[in-house]
Design a protein around this motif. Structure first.
Motif, PDB file in Angstrom:
ATOM      1  N   LEU A   1       0.821  -1.211   0.000  1.00  0.00           N
ATOM      2  CA  LEU A   1       0.000   0.000   0.000  1.00  0.00           C
ATOM      3  C   LEU A   1       0.853   1.258   0.000  1.00  0.00           C
ATOM      4  N   LYS A   2       0.325   2.275  -0.667  1.00  0.00           N
ATOM      5  CA  LYS A   2       1.007   3.569  -0.791  1.00  0.00           C
ATOM      6  C   LYS A   2       0.116   4.667  -0.213  1.00  0.00           C
ATOM      7  N   PRO A   3       0.699   5.773   0.187  1.00  0.00           N
ATOM      8  CA  PRO A   3      -0.133   6.878   0.704  1.00  0.00           C
ATOM      9  C   PRO A   3      -1.205   7.318  -0.287  1.00  0.00           C
ATOM     10  N   GLU A   4      -0.923   7.221  -1.572  1.00  0.00           N
ATOM     11  CA  GLU A   4      -1.925   7.618  -2.573  1.00  0.00           C
ATOM     12  C   GLU A   4      -3.089   6.644  -2.693  1.00  0.00           C
ATOM     13  N   ASP A   5      -3.026   5.533  -1.982  1.00  0.00           N
ATOM     14  CA  ASP A   5      -4.163   4.607  -1.929  1.00  0.00           C
ATOM     15  C   ASP A   5      -5.182   5.040  -0.866  1.00  0.00           C
ATOM     16  N   THR A   6      -4.855   6.053  -0.097  1.00  0.00           N
ATOM     17  CA  THR A   6      -5.768   6.538   0.934  1.00  0.00           C
ATOM     18  C   THR A   6      -7.068   7.031   0.311  1.00  0.00           C
ATOM     19  N   ALA A   7      -8.182   6.476   0.778  1.00  0.00           N
ATOM     20  CA  ALA A   7      -9.489   6.803   0.218  1.00  0.00           C
ATOM     21  C   ALA A   7     -10.557   6.020   0.978  1.00  0.00           C
ATOM     22  N   VAL A   8     -11.798   6.354   0.694  1.00  0.00           N
ATOM     23  CA  VAL A   8     -12.909   5.508   1.104  1.00  0.00           C
ATOM     24  C   VAL A   8     -13.136   4.502  -0.025  1.00  0.00           C
ATOM     25  N   TYR A   9     -13.197   3.238   0.333  1.00  0.00           N
ATOM     26  CA  TYR A   9     -13.360   2.165  -0.649  1.00  0.00           C
ATOM     27  C   TYR A   9     -14.795   1.645  -0.614  1.00  0.00           C
ATOM     28  N   TYR A  10     -15.367   1.535  -1.809  1.00  0.00           N
ATOM     29  CA  TYR A  10     -16.751   1.097  -1.952  1.00  0.00           C
ATOM     30  C   TYR A  10     -16.823  -0.162  -2.815  1.00  0.00           C
ATOM     31  N   CYS A  11     -17.701  -1.072  -2.447  1.00  0.00           N
ATOM     32  CA  CYS A  11     -18.014  -2.164  -3.365  1.00  0.00           C
ATOM     33  C   CYS A  11     -19.382  -1.896  -3.978  1.00  0.00           C
ATOM     34  N   ALA A  12     -19.596  -2.497  -5.133  1.00  0.00           N
ATOM     35  CA  ALA A  12     -20.824  -2.230  -5.872  1.00  0.00           C
ATOM     36  C   ALA A  12     -21.179  -3.411  -6.755  1.00  0.00           C
ATOM     37  N   ARG A  13     -22.454  -3.493  -7.086  1.00  0.00           N
ATOM     38  CA  ARG A  13     -22.977  -4.548  -7.945  1.00  0.00           C
ATOM     39  C   ARG A  13     -23.214  -3.983  -9.343  1.00  0.00           C
ATOM     40  N   ARG A  14     -22.648  -4.641 -10.343  1.00  0.00           N
ATOM     41  CA  ARG A  14     -22.788  -4.145 -11.710  1.00  0.00           C
ATOM     42  C   ARG A  14     -23.970  -4.803 -12.414  1.00  0.00           C
ATOM     43  N   THR A  15     -24.759  -3.983 -13.115  1.00  0.00           N
ATOM     44  CA  THR A  15     -25.905  -4.506 -13.853  1.00  0.00           C
ATOM     45  C   THR A  15     -25.858  -4.195 -15.337  1.00  0.00           C
ATOM     46  N   THR A  16     -25.038  -3.239 -15.754  1.00  0.00           N
ATOM     47  CA  THR A  16     -25.009  -2.865 -17.167  1.00  0.00           C
ATOM     48  C   THR A  16     -23.720  -2.130 -17.478  1.00  0.00           C
ATOM     49  N   GLY A  17     -23.386  -2.075 -18.745  1.00  0.00           N
ATOM     50  CA  GLY A  17     -22.304  -1.213 -19.205  1.00  0.00           C
ATOM     51  C   GLY A  17     -20.917  -1.679 -18.816  1.00  0.00           C
ATOM     52  N   SER A  18     -19.974  -0.747 -18.958  1.00  0.00           N
ATOM     53  CA  SER A  18     -18.573  -1.045 -18.697  1.00  0.00           C
ATOM     54  C   SER A  18     -18.279  -1.154 -17.203  1.00  0.00           C
ATOM     55  N   SER A  19     -17.350  -2.040 -16.869  1.00  0.00           N
ATOM     56  CA  SER A  19     -16.961  -2.217 -15.470  1.00  0.00           C
ATOM     57  C   SER A  19     -16.290  -0.976 -14.895  1.00  0.00           C
ATOM     58  N   TYR A  20     -15.778  -0.111 -15.764  1.00  0.00           N
ATOM     59  CA  TYR A  20     -14.942   1.006 -15.315  1.00  0.00           C
ATOM     60  C   TYR A  20     -15.728   2.225 -14.841  1.00  0.00           C
ATOM     61  N   TYR A  21     -17.027   2.255 -15.109  1.00  0.00           N
ATOM     62  CA  TYR A  21     -17.807   3.451 -14.817  1.00  0.00           C
ATOM     63  C   TYR A  21     -18.780   3.233 -13.671  1.00  0.00           C
ATOM     64  N   PRO A  22     -18.836   4.158 -12.725  1.00  0.00           N
ATOM     65  CA  PRO A  22     -19.768   4.010 -11.596  1.00  0.00           C
ATOM     66  C   PRO A  22     -21.224   3.880 -12.031  1.00  0.00           C
ATOM     67  N   THR A  23     -21.561   4.473 -13.146  1.00  0.00           N
ATOM     68  CA  THR A  23     -22.959   4.425 -13.605  1.00  0.00           C
ATOM     69  C   THR A  23     -23.401   3.034 -14.034  1.00  0.00           C
ATOM     70  N   SER A  24     -22.449   2.108 -14.162  1.00  0.00           N
ATOM     71  CA  SER A  24     -22.784   0.728 -14.530  1.00  0.00           C
ATOM     72  C   SER A  24     -23.242  -0.093 -13.336  1.00  0.00           C
ATOM     73  N   TYR A  25     -23.162   0.475 -12.158  1.00  0.00           N
ATOM     74  CA  TYR A  25     -23.444  -0.234 -10.916  1.00  0.00           C
ATOM     75  C   TYR A  25     -24.715   0.322 -10.273  1.00  0.00           C
ATOM     76  N   ASP A  26     -25.540  -0.585  -9.766  1.00  0.00           N
ATOM     77  CA  ASP A  26     -26.825  -0.124  -9.238  1.00  0.00           C
ATOM     78  C   ASP A  26     -26.944  -0.177  -7.721  1.00  0.00           C
ATOM     79  N   ARG A  27     -26.094  -0.899  -7.065  1.00  0.00           N
ATOM     80  CA  ARG A  27     -26.120  -0.987  -5.605  1.00  0.00           C
ATOM     81  C   ARG A  27     -24.717  -0.762  -5.072  1.00  0.00           C
ATOM     82  N   TRP A  28     -24.663   0.041  -3.999  1.00  0.00           N
ATOM     83  CA  TRP A  28     -23.386   0.429  -3.410  1.00  0.00           C
ATOM     84  C   TRP A  28     -23.404   0.244  -1.898  1.00  0.00           C
ATOM     85  N   GLY A  29     -22.245  -0.061  -1.365  1.00  0.00           N
ATOM     86  CA  GLY A  29     -22.102  -0.048   0.075  1.00  0.00           C
ATOM     87  C   GLY A  29     -21.819   1.358   0.560  1.00  0.00           C
TER      88      GLY A  29
END
Length: 123
Positions: A86-114
């Motif tokens: 781990l590096k200092p630049e990894d500091t963040a809030v980490y979220y998991c999400a369920r994908r239902t459509t579209g590209s894996s890279y975009y948050p809009t592809s996910y419909d449920r979030w922690g």
């Protein structure tokens, strides 16, 4: 009601490791691709990693490739993110999400979030 609950975050020194878990309730994740994102203060939410429903295909952001590993256990309805070197630049809030459509890279592809788990890496 589908709920995603992340855990495993904390404070760690640079070079250390953490393992995040995302426990899902309310519906089986076995037919869904899942992903991890992160958001640092003042920055947009960014893609970290994703995994296909079977676990056979994974994608990673270039910034974490070779250091992070995403995995899943469909019997436990849980997704994991092993974070090493781990590096200092990894500091963040980490979220998991369920994908239902579209590209894996975009948050809009996910419909449920922690709600997220804080990861802080000190130098």
């Amino acid at each position: 009601q589908v709920q995603l609950v992340e855990s495993g975050g904390g404070l760690v020194q640079a070079g250390g490791s953490l393992r995040l878990s995302c426990a899902v309730s309310g519906r089986s994740i076995s037919s869904y691709d899942m992903g991890w994102f992160r958001q640092a203060p003042g920055k947009e939410r960014e893609f970290v990693a994703s995994i296909s429903w079977s676990g056979g295909t994974t994608y990673y952001a270039d910034s974490v490739k070779g250091r992070f590993t995403i995995s899943r256990d469909n019997r436990k309805n849980t997704v994991y993110l092993q974070m090493n070197s781990l590096k200092p630049e990894d500091t963040a809030v980490y979220y998991c999400a369920r994908r239902t459509t579209g590209s894996s890279y975009y948050p809009t592809s996910y419909d449920r979030w922690g709600q997220g788990t804080q990861v802080t890496v000190s130098s």
